[in-house]
Scaffold this motif. Sequence first.
Motif, mmCIF file in Angstrom:
data_model
loop_
_atom_site.group_PDB
_atom_site.id
_atom_site.type_symbol
_atom_site.label_atom_id
_atom_site.label_comp_id
_atom_site.label_asym_id
_atom_site.label_seq_id
_atom_site.Cartn_x
_atom_site.Cartn_y
_atom_site.Cartn_z
ATOM 1 N N LYS A 78 -6.905 -7.624 -11.443
ATOM 2 C CA LYS A 78 -6.233 -8.688 -12.213
ATOM 3 C C LYS A 78 -7.151 -9.755 -12.841
ATOM 4 C CE LYS A 78 -1.868 -7.356 -11.599
ATOM 5 N NZ LYS A 78 -1.162 -6.713 -12.849
ATOM 6 N N LEU A 79 -8.372 -10.035 -12.098
ATOM 7 C CA LEU A 79 -9.306 -10.945 -12.427
ATOM 8 C C LEU A 79 -10.074 -10.369 -13.721
ATOM 9 C CD1 LEU A 79 -10.932 -13.687 -12.392
ATOM 10 C CD2 LEU A 79 -12.290 -12.534 -10.724
ATOM 11 N N LEU A 80 -10.316 -8.990 -13.773
ATOM 12 C CA LEU A 80 -10.834 -8.282 -14.513
ATOM 13 C C LEU A 80 -10.128 -8.221 -15.811
ATOM 14 C CD1 LEU A 80 -12.289 -5.318 -12.492
ATOM 15 C CD2 LEU A 80 -13.736 -6.640 -13.735
ATOM 16 N N ILE A 81 -8.917 -8.060 -15.891
ATOM 17 C CA ILE A 81 -8.039 -7.927 -17.129
ATOM 18 C C ILE A 81 -7.940 -9.303 -17.698
ATOM 19 C CG2 ILE A 81 -5.633 -7.764 -17.625
ATOM 20 C CD1 ILE A 81 -5.343 -5.465 -15.439
ATOM 21 N N ALA A 82 -7.940 -10.557 -16.897
ATOM 22 C CA ALA A 82 -7.887 -11.762 -17.426
ATOM 23 C C ALA A 82 -9.018 -12.139 -18.152
ATOM 24 C CB ALA A 82 -7.568 -12.804 -16.166
ATOM 25 N N GLU A 83 -10.166 -11.763 -17.570
ATOM 26 C CA GLU A 83 -11.373 -12.085 -18.348
ATOM 27 C C GLU A 83 -11.547 -11.355 -19.635
ATOM 28 O OE1 GLU A 83 -13.809 -14.441 -17.792
ATOM 29 O OE2 GLU A 83 -12.667 -15.339 -16.374
ATOM 30 N N ALA A 84 -11.142 -10.131 -19.530
ATOM 31 C CA ALA A 84 -11.230 -9.141 -20.799
ATOM 32 C C ALA A 84 -10.684 -9.616 -21.863
ATOM 33 C CB ALA A 84 -10.692 -7.687 -20.306
ATOM 34 N N LYS A 85 -9.431 -10.047 -21.576
ATOM 35 C CA LYS A 85 -8.442 -10.738 -22.605
ATOM 36 C C LYS A 85 -9.128 -11.805 -23.320
ATOM 37 C CE LYS A 85 -3.952 -9.007 -20.833
ATOM 38 N NZ LYS A 85 -2.562 -9.421 -20.235
ATOM 39 N N LYS A 86 -9.979 -12.590 -22.554
ATOM 40 C CA LYS A 86 -10.516 -13.694 -23.280
ATOM 41 C C LYS A 86 -11.892 -13.192 -24.082
ATOM 42 C CE LYS A 86 -9.997 -16.734 -18.884
ATOM 43 N NZ LYS A 86 -10.705 -17.166 -17.964
ATOM 44 N N ASP A 87 -12.417 -12.056 -23.664
ATOM 45 C CA ASP A 87 -13.508 -11.590 -24.394
ATOM 46 C C ASP A 87 -13.122 -10.915 -25.951
ATOM 47 O OD1 ASP A 87 -15.618 -10.022 -25.558
ATOM 48 O OD2 ASP A 87 -16.289 -9.629 -23.350
#
Length: 450
Positions: A78-87
């Motif tokens: 979930k952390l990976l997904i959250a950070e990916a959405k910011k990129d």
Amino acid sequence: MKQRKTKSLKFMRKISLAIAIFISLWSFSQEKIDGIAAVINEEIIIQSELKAQFEEFKRQNFGVETECAALEGIMQEKLLIAEAKKDTLITVNDRSLKPQVDEMANGAISRYGEEETLKLYGFATLQELRQEILKNLQEQSYSEQIRAKITGGVDASPVEVNNFFREYESQLPNVEEEIELSQIVIKPKLTEEHKQELKDKLLEIKKEVEDGASFATMAIVHSEGPSSVDGGMLANTKRGQMVKDFEAVAYNLEEGEISEPFETEFGFHIAMLEKRRGEILDLRHILLLNKPNEEEMKKAKELADSIKAKIDQGVLTFEEAVKEFSGDKNTRLNKGVVADPRTGNTRFVRTNLPTNLYLEVTGVDENGITSPFEDTIGRDEKVYKIIRVDKIIPAHKINLKDDYERIKKFAVNKKKQEKIDEWAKKHVSENFIKIDDDYKTCDFKLDWLH
């Protein structure tokens, strides 16, 4: 020590996309009666999702020994997904995911029936089900893209592969029996009369639209393509996203114009251009699949039988037959060799083959060929296949001589997971994280409770 090594081998296996998504869908139906295990920004981990995935991890022997370890793995995802959405450099194209949405939704419906599928996963309509599948596929895409960004360029040298093998040899899985295959795919040909019937039907539909009927409604009723549920809509279409025959027609239409019936590898279409913005098109289309009738299938079988006979008699080699007759573009230019489209690997675990293929090659020795049999490719396109068993690799204990590339993949995956763990450690403190009291006593590797 044993527990530490077991956990470090989590990189060896990955829960399948289909299983993960349907666990998530089932968990969605439990939300109203379930608690929240953790929240990462806007990403929520439901307790039922955690418990279901933990059970799946145990069933597939992932080496995840506790529910706390399972929670940490899901939180990292979930952390990976959250950070990916910011990129801003990471994007997800919903249209490219649509075929997978259709495949998964239709697969569930064909297995359980529409009413039972909706009841099982807690949805009121098919549209809700498709939206939730799309959401999960979007998250999968975000995860894959950011993982690739974090681990880009990671490799393992021969020394590292050898060291990895020495350290983990006792824990690496034995190699199951594998098989390498080549194929000849005979596609039935539609008669000119059959083709004309499809064109005539499309002309009738076109006339109804010209007389006032809604193209979108006609697409929902008549189209056999995956976009039918959206009224045949293909939005924001660019050059290169369509097969050439379709693109040639689409880019020659004026806004509001409906094409004459035309043929592509999928069947016969009519298309209507709704809006054009430079090279970007919004259009609708109606597809009638080129599904062969009984007589056309019979002729294809006769051709396949004659090819098999010529190979058996030495009149034609298998490779020559592939080049002259095979209709599968993915294998025709590669002498018929079958490979996994995702990895390029040509070896398949025998017991993982589709049931019909498994049965057909059972008892066939190396360099032997099967009799022609009916199968499907792509979107349930009926074909006849002749399969050659190129090589049989017996089950054996994994070793560097025979399985170097397999072991190297494990070693690379371990290094990638280590990079992701390092990345996660740096980003945990930058995100809003809330963990339920039931899990605050977990012995996490990362400081999730900051």
